[in-house]
Design a protein around this motif. Structure first.
Motif, mmCIF file in Angstrom:
data_model
loop_
_atom_site.group_PDB
_atom_site.id
_atom_site.type_symbol
_atom_site.label_atom_id
_atom_site.label_comp_id
_atom_site.label_asym_id
_atom_site.label_seq_id
_atom_site.Cartn_x
_atom_site.Cartn_y
_atom_site.Cartn_z
ATOM 1 N N PRO A 1 0.841 -1.212 0.000
ATOM 2 C CA PRO A 1 0.000 0.000 0.000
ATOM 3 C C PRO A 1 0.872 1.257 0.000
ATOM 4 O O PRO A 1 1.744 1.415 0.848
ATOM 5 N N LYS A 2 0.589 2.142 -0.966
ATOM 6 C CA LYS A 2 1.361 3.389 -1.019
ATOM 7 C C LYS A 2 0.557 4.454 -1.755
ATOM 8 O O LYS A 2 -0.219 4.157 -2.669
ATOM 9 N N VAL A 3 0.733 5.691 -1.340
ATOM 10 C CA VAL A 3 0.096 6.847 -1.982
ATOM 11 C C VAL A 3 1.098 7.993 -1.975
ATOM 12 O O VAL A 3 2.070 7.991 -1.217
ATOM 13 N N SER A 4 0.833 8.986 -2.802
ATOM 14 C CA SER A 4 1.661 10.190 -2.785
ATOM 15 C C SER A 4 1.191 11.111 -1.672
ATOM 16 O O SER A 4 0.064 10.988 -1.160
ATOM 17 N N ALA A 5 2.009 12.063 -1.323
ATOM 18 C CA ALA A 5 1.727 12.897 -0.152
ATOM 19 C C ALA A 5 0.581 13.863 -0.355
ATOM 20 O O ALA A 5 -0.013 14.346 0.623
ATOM 21 N N ASP A 6 0.216 14.141 -1.616
ATOM 22 C CA ASP A 6 -0.793 15.167 -1.871
ATOM 23 C C ASP A 6 -2.206 14.610 -2.025
ATOM 24 O O ASP A 6 -3.139 15.379 -2.228
ATOM 25 N N VAL A 7 -2.387 13.300 -1.925
ATOM 26 C CA VAL A 7 -3.734 12.751 -2.075
ATOM 27 C C VAL A 7 -4.560 13.046 -0.837
ATOM 28 O O VAL A 7 -4.026 13.319 0.239
ATOM 29 N N SER A 8 -5.863 12.973 -1.004
ATOM 30 C CA SER A 8 -6.750 13.214 0.131
ATOM 31 C C SER A 8 -6.703 12.041 1.096
ATOM 32 O O SER A 8 -6.311 10.923 0.736
#
Length: 332
Positions: A220-227
């Motif tokens: 699981p990973k997301v970028s820092a700017d996602v909600s």
């Protein structure tokens, strides 16, 4: 309630059990005392250290069972060893023995016919012979290069017939040989693990993080700017109870867990304007893929966390590890 007869039987059994243990303990203490003035064990260890092949252990009957155990203990502690049945050896299995091997022959009487029939061949081929007998004047003892005296004052059997104290002493001396050789070879915990990959110690010392981590799309990973909502969807889909937050170079800069969400609910009502950067934990705990899985366990226990991120030497995210992954791999 036990019948009177049964009580008497139980009392007799308990008495014999205590007497058996006492006799066998006395036999081992007597062996210990003999070794204070007898350097035969040191001589035997010297011969076995010089052995360029394997240690072949042989014996008939109860001595054969003890021989199998000694061979197994030697093999598992860094001394290549095997058991050869003397009866089968006389019918072809002697071909497994070479001049580079060392031969340990076990016989309480020192006159076991099946052993005595093959030992002249062992001697002719030049393999050193170590005898473990209860009779220093026996044919086997006199034929051996080194004789280990495993004599006992009496057997624990009330009839003084069944091998009991004698087999206990032989087994104990075999263990003593194995331990002495283990130390002489510089055998370490890691070596023991390699010969016991199916055991708990083997799993602890041979299992690396890369063997149990989740990788690829399972991480699981997301970028820092996602909600925050997008991050929660990633947590739900990947089923690890957390998500990593990565920068453009795929280096983790934070982590957000189910626990963080529960604590956030207590103080925030409107999530619509929150980005994951605002609520993530910066500088997450990370581990390398080539580290031992047990090291990851230690970090998790120290910081009371259930998940860890796995990064390569460049600091890029390559995997994720959950405490359940370690449990399934039986590292814990």
């Amino acid at each position: 309630m036990l019948k009177a007869f049964d009580k008497n039987l139980t009392q007799r059994a308990m008495q014999l059990a205590r007497e058996t243990l006492e006799i066998e303990a006395d036999a081992i203490r007597a062996l210990h005392a003999r070794l204070e003035t007898d350097d035969s064990v040191g001589q035997a260890v010297g011969l076995l250290m010089e052995c360029g092949g394997r240690v072949v252990v042989s014996g008939m009957g109860k001595s054969g069972h003890i021989a199998r155990k000694i061979a197994a203990t030697l093999a598992s502690t860094g001394t290549p060893a095997m058991f050869v049945h003397p009866g089968e050896a006389a019918h072809g299995d002697l071909g497994m023995v070479t001049a580079q091997d060392a031969f340990i022959a076990i016989s309480n009487s020192g006159e076991t016919a099946e052993l005595m029939s093959i030992l002249p061949i062992i001697k002719r081929m030049g393999a050193p012979l170590i005898a473990m007998t209860g009779n220093p004047q026996s044919s086997l003892a006199l034929l051996a290069d080194v004789h280990l005296d495993v004599s006992v004052a009496k057997e624990a059997c009330p009839l003084n017939l069944a091998p009991t104290a004698s087999t206990t002493v032989t087994l104990a001396l075999g263990d003593a040989l194995a331990v002495a050789l283990l130390d002489a070879h510089g055998f370490k915990e890691e070596d023991f693990a390699r010969s016991h990959p199916g055991g708990a110690l083997g799993r602890r010392l041979l299992t690396h993080v890369r063997d149990v981590m989740r990788s690829g799309d399972a991480v699981p990973k997301v970028s820092a700017d996602v909600s925050l909502s997008v991050a929660l969807l990633e947590i739900t889909q990947k089923g690890m109870g957390m998500t990593a937050i990565v920068d453009e170079a795929q280096r983790p800069i934070g982590v957000f867990t189910d626990g963080d969400l529960r604590r956030l609910i207590e103080r925030v009502q409107d999530f619509t304007r929150i980005t994951i950067r605002d609520v993530m934990h910066a500088d997450p705990r990370c581990v390398g893929p080539d580290q031992l899985a047990v090291d990851a366990v230690a970090i998790m226990e120290e910081f009371r966390i259930n998940q860890m991120l796995v990064v390569d030497t460049d600091g890029k995210l390559v995997g994720a590890l959950h405490i359940h992954d370690l449990t399934r791999a039986k590292v814990i």
